[in-house]
Design a protein around this motif. Structure first.
Motif, PDB file in Angstrom:
ATOM      1  N   ILE A 100      13.294 -11.104 -92.892  1.00 58.78           N
ATOM      2  CA  ILE A 100      12.516 -12.370 -92.716  1.00 58.78           C
ATOM      3  C   ILE A 100      11.057 -11.601 -93.297  1.00 58.78           C
ATOM      4  O   ILE A 100      10.395 -12.655 -94.257  1.00 58.78           O
ATOM      5  CB  ILE A 100      11.994 -12.717 -91.218  1.00 58.78           C
ATOM      6  CG1 ILE A 100      13.262 -13.690 -90.760  1.00 58.78           C
ATOM      7  CG2 ILE A 100      10.732 -13.246 -90.995  1.00 58.78           C
ATOM      8  CD1 ILE A 100      13.115 -14.032 -89.316  1.00 58.78           C
ATOM      9  N   PRO A 101      10.600 -10.426 -93.073  1.00 56.94           N
ATOM     10  CA  PRO A 101       9.169  -9.924 -93.751  1.00 56.94           C
ATOM     11  C   PRO A 101       9.422 -10.134 -95.179  1.00 56.94           C
ATOM     12  O   PRO A 101       8.340 -10.798 -95.866  1.00 56.94           O
ATOM     13  CB  PRO A 101       9.016  -8.372 -93.462  1.00 56.94           C
ATOM     14  CG  PRO A 101       9.892  -8.576 -92.086  1.00 56.94           C
ATOM     15  CD  PRO A 101      10.880  -9.388 -92.305  1.00 56.94           C
ATOM     16  N   GLU A 102      10.486  -9.889 -95.906  1.00 58.42           N
ATOM     17  CA  GLU A 102      10.382  -9.913 -97.286  1.00 58.42           C
ATOM     18  C   GLU A 102      10.502 -11.442 -97.960  1.00 58.42           C
ATOM     19  O   GLU A 102      10.024 -11.490 -98.879  1.00 58.42           O
ATOM     20  CB  GLU A 102      11.890  -9.264 -97.766  1.00 58.42           C
ATOM     21  CG  GLU A 102      12.308  -9.269 -99.149  1.00 58.42           C
ATOM     22  CD  GLU A 102      13.832  -8.868 -99.449  1.00 58.42           C
ATOM     23  OE1 GLU A 102      14.445  -8.244 -98.368  1.00 58.42           O
ATOM     24  OE2 GLU A 102      14.593  -8.991-100.065  1.00 58.42           O
ATOM     25  N   HIS A 103      11.423 -12.143 -97.237  1.00 58.89           N
ATOM     26  CA  HIS A 103      11.443 -13.642 -97.780  1.00 58.89           C
ATOM     27  C   HIS A 103      10.007 -14.265 -97.287  1.00 58.89           C
ATOM     28  O   HIS A 103       9.691 -15.007 -98.210  1.00 58.89           O
ATOM     29  CB  HIS A 103      12.339 -14.386 -96.623  1.00 58.89           C
ATOM     30  CG  HIS A 103      12.715 -15.348 -96.815  1.00 58.89           C
ATOM     31  ND1 HIS A 103      13.351 -16.050 -98.224  1.00 58.89           N
ATOM     32  CD2 HIS A 103      12.548 -16.781 -96.305  1.00 58.89           C
ATOM     33  CE1 HIS A 103      13.398 -17.409 -98.266  1.00 58.89           C
ATOM     34  NE2 HIS A 103      13.161 -17.842 -96.916  1.00 58.89           N
ATOM     35  N   PHE A 104       9.227 -13.927 -96.252  1.00 58.20           N
ATOM     36  CA  PHE A 104       8.011 -14.308 -96.195  1.00 58.20           C
ATOM     37  C   PHE A 104       7.068 -14.098 -97.033  1.00 58.20           C
ATOM     38  O   PHE A 104       6.431 -15.119 -97.756  1.00 58.20           O
ATOM     39  CB  PHE A 104       7.482 -13.986 -94.860  1.00 58.20           C
ATOM     40  CG  PHE A 104       5.917 -14.298 -94.351  1.00 58.20           C
ATOM     41  CD1 PHE A 104       5.747 -15.611 -93.380  1.00 58.20           C
ATOM     42  CD2 PHE A 104       4.998 -13.808 -94.802  1.00 58.20           C
ATOM     43  CE1 PHE A 104       4.529 -16.059 -93.290  1.00 58.20           C
ATOM     44  CE2 PHE A 104       3.543 -14.356 -94.553  1.00 58.20           C
ATOM     45  CZ  PHE A 104       3.562 -15.587 -93.620  1.00 58.20           C
ATOM     46  N   ALA A 105       7.074 -12.888 -97.557  1.00 56.13           N
ATOM     47  CA  ALA A 105       6.394 -12.416 -98.921  1.00 56.13           C
ATOM     48  C   ALA A 105       6.496 -13.397 -99.842  1.00 56.13           C
ATOM     49  O   ALA A 105       5.476 -13.877-100.753  1.00 56.13           O
ATOM     50  CB  ALA A 105       6.352 -11.065 -99.016  1.00 56.13           C
ATOM     51  N   ASN A 106       7.840 -13.295-100.345  1.00 57.04           N
ATOM     52  CA  ASN A 106       7.809 -14.048-101.694  1.00 57.04           C
ATOM     53  C   ASN A 106       7.622 -15.548-101.678  1.00 57.04           C
ATOM     54  O   ASN A 106       7.046 -16.164-102.505  1.00 57.04           O
ATOM     55  CB  ASN A 106       9.488 -14.095-101.653  1.00 57.04           C
ATOM     56  CG  ASN A 106      10.231 -12.716-101.964  1.00 57.04           C
ATOM     57  OD1 ASN A 106       9.469 -11.992-102.550  1.00 57.04           O
ATOM     58  ND2 ASN A 106      11.539 -12.385-101.790  1.00 57.04           N
ATOM     59  N   VAL A 107       8.031 -16.175-100.528  1.00 58.28           N
ATOM     60  CA  VAL A 107       7.395 -17.754-100.217  1.00 58.28           C
ATOM     61  C   VAL A 107       6.111 -17.774-100.437  1.00 58.28           C
ATOM     62  O   VAL A 107       5.659 -18.715-100.876  1.00 58.28           O
ATOM     63  CB  VAL A 107       8.036 -18.266 -99.058  1.00 58.28           C
ATOM     64  CG1 VAL A 107       7.864 -19.483 -98.775  1.00 58.28           C
ATOM     65  CG2 VAL A 107       9.733 -18.163 -99.105  1.00 58.28           C
ATOM     66  N   ASP A 108       5.463 -16.777 -99.596  1.00 56.35           N
ATOM     67  CA  ASP A 108       4.015 -17.023 -99.424  1.00 56.35           C
ATOM     68  C   ASP A 108       3.185 -16.968-100.870  1.00 56.35           C
ATOM     69  O   ASP A 108       2.291 -17.562-100.995  1.00 56.35           O
ATOM     70  CB  ASP A 108       3.435 -15.768 -98.685  1.00 56.35           C
ATOM     71  CG  ASP A 108       1.989 -15.993 -98.083  1.00 56.35           C
ATOM     72  OD1 ASP A 108       1.416 -17.027 -97.510  1.00 56.35           O
ATOM     73  OD2 ASP A 108       1.309 -15.103 -98.211  1.00 56.35           O
TER      74      ASP A 108
END
Lengths: 326, 326
Positions: free
Chosen positions: A99-107
Motif C-alpha cells: 500500500i505505501p508504494e501504491h499510495f506514493a505512485n498514485v499520489d
C-alpha cells in the motif's frame, strides 16, 4: 443538483457490483463500463454502455469518478496510476504490504494531473482498517484481533484450481469460534495462525484423478495451507454448482483494552456478507460521493479511508445528520 | 513536540475517567481539574491540581483543550457555551433531541472567540452515531437497530431513588437476545420498545417500607418504565454494595441491508464496557488530540464526530497508519 457521473473500469464481479450499487443511490448515474475486452462482447447486467478502455481518454469530461475494478496482483498497480492521469479515481487495492508504494505512485500522478484519488477502499482494507484505527486510538492499552470469514478466499480458491487433477475448487476461510470467544473473554490471548482460522476446501476432481494426492498437495501448499488445519472435501460437479455458486464473506475486528485500574473494555465490529463483491462495491460507491465533494472543495492527490471525514459519505446534509443520526 | 495540555471542568465519574485516560496517552498532560466546589475539598485520584471553575479565565493560556464533564440535563447547555468563550472545548452532550440547538449555541460562541469546539462525543452519541452513518451510507436500502446494555442507566437509577421507601436503587437496561437474533436473521423485523429491551431494578428498601407499593410505583413510572417489561428485586444493602458498585454498559448498532437482487448484508458494531465513564472519557481524550491538530490548522466553530477524519484521532503519522493499520 447534478448527479455524480460514475465510470467502471473493468467488468468482473466487482464491476458488476458497482453497476448494481449505482442504482441504489439516486444522486449518481452510470456513464458506462470501460473494458479491455472487445466492447460488443460484454453483456452488462443493466444494459449500460460499454466502451473500450483504450478510448477512456475521450470520456474524460463525462466521468466524475472512475471506479477501477481490477485485481490487486497485476491490474491495479498499473491501471490506477495510468487512469489517475485522466480521471478522479477510486480503487480497492488490497495487497496490504504494498500500500505505501501504491499510495506514493498514485499520489504523484494525481497531483500532477490535478485529480483526486482514493485507494484501498472496501472492507479490508477499508472498514476493518477504520475500526482498527478508531479502536486503537480510543483504547491505547490493548490488543487488536482480526478474524476473517466464513467466506470465500479468491486467492486460495485459485491456488486449489492450479493443482493437477482438480476440475473445480473453492476455499472457505473459517474463523475458529473458540479463539473468538477467548478474545471476547478479555484475557488478551496470544493466538497463532493455526488457532485463529481453519481452511475448508471443496473440490470437483477430474475423472480418474488421485484424490489422496490432490488432498496431500493442497494441504502442503506453502503460504496457502501449510500453516492451517485444512479439510479437503470431494464433491460432484452438480453439488458444487448448486451449493458453492456464491461469494459470501465477512469477519470480525475486536479490540480488547484496559482503562483506569485494569478495567476491561471491548469493542467488536463484524460483517456478514452474502456477496463480498456487491458489498465492496457499495463501499466504493459511497466513497465516490465523498470524492466528488472533496474534489469540489479543491482537494487533489491520493487519500485513504483514514483521511475522509464520515459526513462526506452520506447523502444527508450536516444539519440532517446532526438532527437524525447523532 | 509539545504535549497537549488538558483541563477537566467538573469532577464526577466522567471527570475522573478523563484524569485516568490522560495517563494512558503520553502526548498529553493534565493541567488540572476545575470545580464548582471549594477546591480544597476535592481529592483527585492522581493528586492533580484543583482550581476553582470561577477562576478558569486565569488559565486560558495554560489549557489547550478543556474537557467539560458536566451532565447534559442542566450543566452542559450552560457551561459549554460559557467555557467556549475561554477555551477550545469538548463535551459529551447526549440529549439527542436538543443537539441541533446546543450545536448552534456553541458554534456561534466558538467562532466569535476563535475557538474550536467538539460536542456530543462518547459512544452514543459518538461511536454509535458514526456506525449508523457509515452503515447507512454504505447500505442505503436497509434498517438500522440500536440496542443498549446490559448496563446501568443513570437516569432510570435516579428515578428509582426518588420513589418513597427506596434507600438505594440501580437500574440495568437489558437488550432482548431474541430481538437481536431476529435482526441478525436479516428478516428486518419491526420491533416495539417493549420487544427490544427489558429493565432490571435492584432496590434496597427503607425499614418497614411497603415493598408491593414500591414495585408498583416503579413499574408504572411514565416515560421510564411503563413501556417496558420491568423486574424489581429487593436486596440487602450489603449485597447492593458488593454487587452493584460498578457502571458497566454497552450495546449494539446493527444495519441489515440489501444490495443487488435482494442480497443480504449485515453490519454489526458492539461495545462491552466494564466502566461506562472510563470508556466515554477515553473517547473524549482521543478527540482532544484531533481537536488540537485541527485547531493548529486554523479550524474554529463547532464540530461533531461526523466532521473529523479518522486519522486525526491517532498518535501515528499518516505514513505509519497506511503502513501498519490500513
Amino acid at each position: 443538483m447534478n448527479k455524480i457521473r460514475i465510470g467502471i473500469a473493468g467488468y468482473g464481479n466487482l464491476g458488476k457490483g458497482v453497476e448494481l450499487a449505482v442504482r441504489q443511490n439516486d444522486d449518481m448515474e452510470l456513464v458506462g463500463v470501460f473494458t479491455r475486452r472487445e466492447p460488443s462482447t460484454v453483456k452488462t447486467v443493466t444494459g449500460c454502455n460499454v466502451y473500450s478502455l483504450n478510448e477512456a481518454e475521450k470520456y474524460q469530461n463525462d466521468v466524475d469518478v472512475m471506479i477501477i475494478c481490477g485485481g490487486s496482483a497485476t491490474d491495479l498497480p498499473e491501471q490506477t496510476p495510468e487512469l489517475a492521469k485522466l480521471f478522479n479515481i477510486i480503487d480497492s487495492f488490497d495487497t496490504h504490504a504494498r500500500i505505501p508504494e501504491h499510495f506514493a505512485n498514485v499520489d504523484r500522478v494525481a497531483k500532477e494531473n490535478n485529480h483526486l484519488a482514493m485507494i484501498s477502499l472496501g472492507w479490508d482494507p477499508g472498514l476493518f482498517s477504520l475500526n482498527r484505527l478508531y479502536a486503537e486510538s480510543i483504547l491505547p492499552d490493548g490488543k487488536t484481533y482480526t478474524f476473517w470469514g466464513k467466506g470465500v478466499s479468491q486467492g486460495h480458491s485459485d491456488a486449489i484450481r492450479r493443482v493437477d487433477g482438480v476440475k473445480r475448487g473453492i476455499q472457505y476461510t473459517v474463523p475458529v469460534e473458540d479463539a473468538m470467544n477467548a478474545v471476547r473473554s478479555e484475557s488478551m490471548p496470544e493466538l497463532s495462525t493455526r488457532q485463529k482460522h481453519t481452511r475448508e476446501c471443496w473440490v470437483v476432481a477430474e475423472d480418474g484423478a488421485d484424490l489422496a494426492k490432490i488432498e496431500e498437495t493442497i494441504k502442503g501448499m506453502k503460504n496457502y495451507f501449510d500453516e492451517y488445519d485444512t479439510t479437503v472435501n470431494f464433491i460432484s460437479e452438480e453439488e458444487f454448482d448448486a451449493v458453492h455458486n456464491k461469494m459470501p464473506h465477512g469477519g470480525f475486528v475486536m479490540r480488547s483494552g484496559v482503562t483506569g485500574e485494569n478495567t476491561h473494555q471491548m469493542i467488536e465490529y463484524s460483517l456478514k456478507l452474502e456477496s463480498n463483491p456487491e458489498f465492496t462495491a457499495s463501499v466504493l460507491i459511497c466513497y465516490a460521493r465523498a470524492l466528488s465533494r472533496l474534489r469540489a472543495e479543491g482537494a487533489t492527490g491520493c487519500k485513504t479511508a483514514f483521511d475522509i471525514a464520515p459526513a462526506y459519505l452520506s447523502k444527508l446534509s450536516p444539519e440532517e445528520l446532526r438532527a437524525k443520526m447523532l
